[in-house]
Scaffold this motif. Structure first.
Motif, PDB file in Angstrom:
ATOM      1  N   SER A 142      -7.864  10.452   3.938  1.00  0.00           N
ATOM      2  CA  SER A 142      -8.895   9.479   3.878  1.00  0.00           C
ATOM      3  C   SER A 142     -10.242  10.240   3.401  1.00  0.00           C
ATOM      4  CB  SER A 142      -9.317   8.558   4.971  1.00  0.00           C
ATOM      5  OG  SER A 142     -10.417   7.814   4.766  1.00  0.00           O
ATOM      6  N   PHE A 143     -11.126   9.807   2.267  1.00  0.00           N
ATOM      7  CA  PHE A 143     -12.296  10.681   2.156  1.00  0.00           C
ATOM      8  C   PHE A 143     -13.364   9.937   2.936  1.00  0.00           C
ATOM      9  CE2 PHE A 143      -9.810  11.831  -1.842  1.00  0.00           C
ATOM     10  CZ  PHE A 143      -9.834  13.274  -1.860  1.00  0.00           C
ATOM     11  N   THR A 144     -13.088   8.794   3.484  1.00  0.00           N
ATOM     12  CA  THR A 144     -14.194   7.867   4.088  1.00  0.00           C
ATOM     13  C   THR A 144     -14.413   7.930   5.831  1.00  0.00           C
ATOM     14  OG1 THR A 144     -12.879   6.042   3.841  1.00  0.00           O
ATOM     15  CG2 THR A 144     -14.133   6.536   2.049  1.00  0.00           C
ATOM     16  N   ARG A 145     -13.655   9.057   6.277  1.00  0.00           N
ATOM     17  CA  ARG A 145     -13.630   8.886   7.725  1.00  0.00           C
ATOM     18  C   ARG A 145     -14.230  10.057   8.061  1.00  0.00           C
ATOM     19  NH1 ARG A 145     -11.462   4.499   9.406  1.00  0.00           N
ATOM     20  NH2 ARG A 145     -11.943   4.981  11.471  1.00  0.00           N
ATOM     21  N   GLY A 146     -15.153  10.720   7.547  1.00  0.00           N
ATOM     22  CA  GLY A 146     -15.897  11.970   8.062  1.00  0.00           C
ATOM     23  C   GLY A 146     -15.531  13.405   7.659  1.00  0.00           C
ATOM     24  N   ASP A 147     -14.267  13.376   7.102  1.00  0.00           N
ATOM     25  CA  ASP A 147     -13.695  14.655   6.962  1.00  0.00           C
ATOM     26  C   ASP A 147     -14.242  15.305   5.641  1.00  0.00           C
ATOM     27  OD1 ASP A 147     -11.847  16.905   7.113  1.00  0.00           O
ATOM     28  OD2 ASP A 147      -9.970  15.359   6.593  1.00  0.00           O
ATOM     29  N   ARG A 148     -14.070  16.606   5.797  1.00  0.00           N
ATOM     30  CA  ARG A 148     -14.491  17.425   4.502  1.00  0.00           C
ATOM     31  C   ARG A 148     -13.831  17.065   3.097  1.00  0.00           C
ATOM     32  NH1 ARG A 148     -15.420  23.701   5.677  1.00  0.00           N
ATOM     33  NH2 ARG A 148     -13.319  23.406   6.409  1.00  0.00           N
ATOM     34  N   GLU A 149     -14.384  16.803   1.952  1.00  0.00           N
ATOM     35  CA  GLU A 149     -13.919  16.738   0.886  1.00  0.00           C
ATOM     36  C   GLU A 149     -12.846  17.752   0.487  1.00  0.00           C
ATOM     37  OE1 GLU A 149     -14.901  15.481  -3.947  1.00  0.00           O
ATOM     38  OE2 GLU A 149     -16.506  15.378  -2.469  1.00  0.00           O
ATOM     39  N   GLU A 150     -13.072  19.045   0.673  1.00  0.00           N
ATOM     40  CA  GLU A 150     -12.123  19.979   0.359  1.00  0.00           C
ATOM     41  C   GLU A 150     -10.975  19.920   1.261  1.00  0.00           C
ATOM     42  OE1 GLU A 150     -15.716  22.280   2.477  1.00  0.00           O
ATOM     43  OE2 GLU A 150     -15.349  20.141   1.412  1.00  0.00           O
ATOM     44  N   ASN A 151     -10.962  19.515   2.273  1.00  0.00           N
ATOM     45  CA  ASN A 151      -9.844  19.218   3.378  1.00  0.00           C
ATOM     46  C   ASN A 151      -8.825  18.261   2.978  1.00  0.00           C
ATOM     47  OD1 ASN A 151     -10.771  21.389   4.933  1.00  0.00           O
ATOM     48  ND2 ASN A 151     -11.456  19.754   6.739  1.00  0.00           N
ATOM     49  N   VAL A 152      -9.485  17.099   2.591  1.00  0.00           N
ATOM     50  CA  VAL A 152      -8.696  16.006   2.072  1.00  0.00           C
ATOM     51  C   VAL A 152      -8.020  16.399   0.612  1.00  0.00           C
ATOM     52  CG1 VAL A 152      -8.615  13.546   1.520  1.00  0.00           C
ATOM     53  CG2 VAL A 152     -10.106  14.238   3.330  1.00  0.00           C
ATOM     54  N   SER A 153      -8.823  16.865  -0.152  1.00  0.00           N
ATOM     55  CA  SER A 153      -8.193  17.375  -1.378  1.00  0.00           C
ATOM     56  C   SER A 153      -6.875  18.267  -1.228  1.00  0.00           C
ATOM     57  CB  SER A 153      -9.306  17.901  -2.168  1.00  0.00           C
ATOM     58  OG  SER A 153     -10.249  16.933  -2.549  1.00  0.00           O
ATOM     59  N   GLU A 154      -7.232  19.371  -0.489  1.00  0.00           N
ATOM     60  CA  GLU A 154      -5.904  20.179   0.054  1.00  0.00           C
ATOM     61  C   GLU A 154      -4.862  19.325   0.603  1.00  0.00           C
ATOM     62  OE1 GLU A 154      -3.746  23.508   0.500  1.00  0.00           O
ATOM     63  OE2 GLU A 154      -5.370  22.977  -0.786  1.00  0.00           O
ATOM     64  N   ASN A 155      -5.047  18.417   1.373  1.00  0.00           N
ATOM     65  CA  ASN A 155      -3.992  17.541   1.912  1.00  0.00           C
ATOM     66  C   ASN A 155      -3.019  17.052   0.557  1.00  0.00           C
ATOM     67  OD1 ASN A 155      -4.621  18.420   4.518  1.00  0.00           O
ATOM     68  ND2 ASN A 155      -5.776  16.624   5.152  1.00  0.00           N
ATOM     69  N   PHE A 156      -3.744  16.329   0.013  1.00  0.00           N
ATOM     70  CA  PHE A 156      -3.358  15.724  -1.106  1.00  0.00           C
ATOM     71  C   PHE A 156      -2.490  16.758  -2.070  1.00  0.00           C
ATOM     72  CE2 PHE A 156      -6.201  12.072  -0.763  1.00  0.00           C
ATOM     73  CZ  PHE A 156      -5.410  11.064  -0.743  1.00  0.00           C
ATOM     74  N   ARG A 157      -3.101  18.111  -2.373  1.00  0.00           N
ATOM     75  CA  ARG A 157      -2.286  18.815  -3.055  1.00  0.00           C
ATOM     76  C   ARG A 157      -1.035  19.083  -2.129  1.00  0.00           C
ATOM     77  NH1 ARG A 157      -0.810  23.643  -3.171  1.00  0.00           N
ATOM     78  NH2 ARG A 157      -1.817  24.115  -1.169  1.00  0.00           N
ATOM     79  N   ARG A 158      -0.959  19.316  -1.139  1.00  0.00           N
ATOM     80  CA  ARG A 158       0.447  19.813  -0.492  1.00  0.00           C
ATOM     81  C   ARG A 158       1.241  18.632  -0.330  1.00  0.00           C
ATOM     82  NH1 ARG A 158      -1.367  23.117   5.154  1.00  0.00           N
ATOM     83  NH2 ARG A 158      -2.897  24.532   4.056  1.00  0.00           N
ATOM     84  N   ILE A 159       0.931  17.210  -0.271  1.00  0.00           N
ATOM     85  CA  ILE A 159       1.849  16.313  -0.611  1.00  0.00           C
ATOM     86  C   ILE A 159       2.310  16.421  -2.039  1.00  0.00           C
ATOM     87  CG2 ILE A 159       1.912  13.660  -0.883  1.00  0.00           C
ATOM     88  CD1 ILE A 159       1.588  14.778   2.125  1.00  0.00           C
ATOM     89  N   ALA A 160       1.450  16.525  -3.023  1.00  0.00           N
ATOM     90  CA  ALA A 160       1.819  16.529  -4.620  1.00  0.00           C
ATOM     91  C   ALA A 160       2.882  17.678  -4.647  1.00  0.00           C
ATOM     92  CB  ALA A 160       0.513  16.830  -5.437  1.00  0.00           C
TER      93      ALA A 160
END
Length: 293
Positions: free
Chosen positions: A64-82
């Motif tokens: 989630s980009f809306t729960r206070g996480d750093r955007e780069e962290n969430v983006s990296e998580n999506f990359r790993r799933i991809a």
């Protein structure tokens, strides 16, 4: 590998179709449905909390980009799933969940929306598509994921169904949307009810219980979907059973419906749970993609 606590239910659970735990060979652990894997037509996964880079109460695979996480962290998580799915984040399409029964027919033009570029739609809890290598993505922390595969017309659907979506019969709306868009026949669909909060953990008030009694035509017809809770005016709600009944009522045969036995709340160290954490949590993701043969 983390040990999953599997949870019993009064509803009939099709055990051979319950979720399977897998690893990507590194730290990422995820869940899959054998029936969907064995179709050979899709790639799919349900994330756990393991294998990402987020920290603190969001550790580690927050999506989630809306729960206070750093955007780069969430983006990296999506990359790993991809990487596990064999696609790129630019190939993913995210829902915009507001507990509706609204459904979007996803096309190639939607790729990346909600992940790497802004959405141009709101209030979408269900996604359907025939586009190969376009990964549908929805998000959870106790609510019910619903997965659909039409192996005849090569189409998929993915939906978020909390108690409001369940009362609204999201599963039925998804079946109808796929029938209208792709010519899908309910009898040919595969469906799955994903990991979410179980009846034992899900206490609700009489106002919510009443909505389910009305939806199913009275307390007797509702059966064990709603049972008496531990205190006066409190009830235990079985969303797994309710959604299975809705899918069967929509025409999907019982033996083509996979039902989880994994509760997010019982496994809150492994799966994000809003109720177990009092709202201090990240989001799990469910991803479903037609593979190119």
């Amino acid at each position: 590998m983390y040990k999953i606590l599997r949870t019993g239910s009064s509803g009939k659970i099709i055990k051979q179709n319950s979720v399977r735990l897998k690893e990507d060979g590194q730290e990422l652990e995820y869940l899959t449905f054998p029936a969907f894997e064995e179709s050979g037509m899709v790639k799919h996964l349900i994330t756990t909390r393991l294998g990402g880079v987020s920290e603190g109460e969001l550790a580690t695979m927050n999506l989630s980009f809306t729960r206070g996480d750093r955007e780069e962290n969430v983006s990296e998580n999506f990359r790993r799933i991809a990487d596990v799915l064999g696609c790129n984040p630019e190939d993913m399409v995210a829902s915009h969940q507001t507990h509706t029964v609204n459904i979007r027919h996803v096309t190639a033009a939607d790729r990346g929306k909600g992940i790497v570029k802004p959405r141009d739609y709101d209030n979408i809890d269900g996604l359907i598509t025939k586009e190969k290598e376009t990964a549908l993505a929805t998000f959870y922390a106790d609510c019910v994921p619903l997965l659909f595969l039409d192996p005849v017309h090569q189409a998929i659907g993915l939906a978020h169904s909390g108690w409001k979506g369940t009362v609204g019969r999201m599963g039925k709306h998804m079946v109808e949307a796929m029938e209208e868009a792709f010519g899908s026949k309910p009898s040919e669909l595969l469906a799955a009810v994903g990991p979410s909060i179980c009846r034992e953990c899900y206490e609700v008030g009489e106002d919510v219980a009443e909505k389910f009694w009305q939806m199913f035509g009275g307390k007797e017809s509702c059966g064990s979907v709603v049972t008496q809770g531990k205190a006066e005016g409190k009830y235990q709600l079985d969303l797994w059973l309710a959604n299975r009944m809705i899918l069967e009522d929509a025409g999907i045969p019982e033996d083509r419906i996979s039902v989880t036995d994994v509760c997010t709340c019982h496994n809150s160290e492994y799966l994000f749970s809003h109720r177990a954490s009092s709202g201090h949590r990240g989001n799990l993701g469910v991803f479903l993609m037609l593979a190119r043969r």
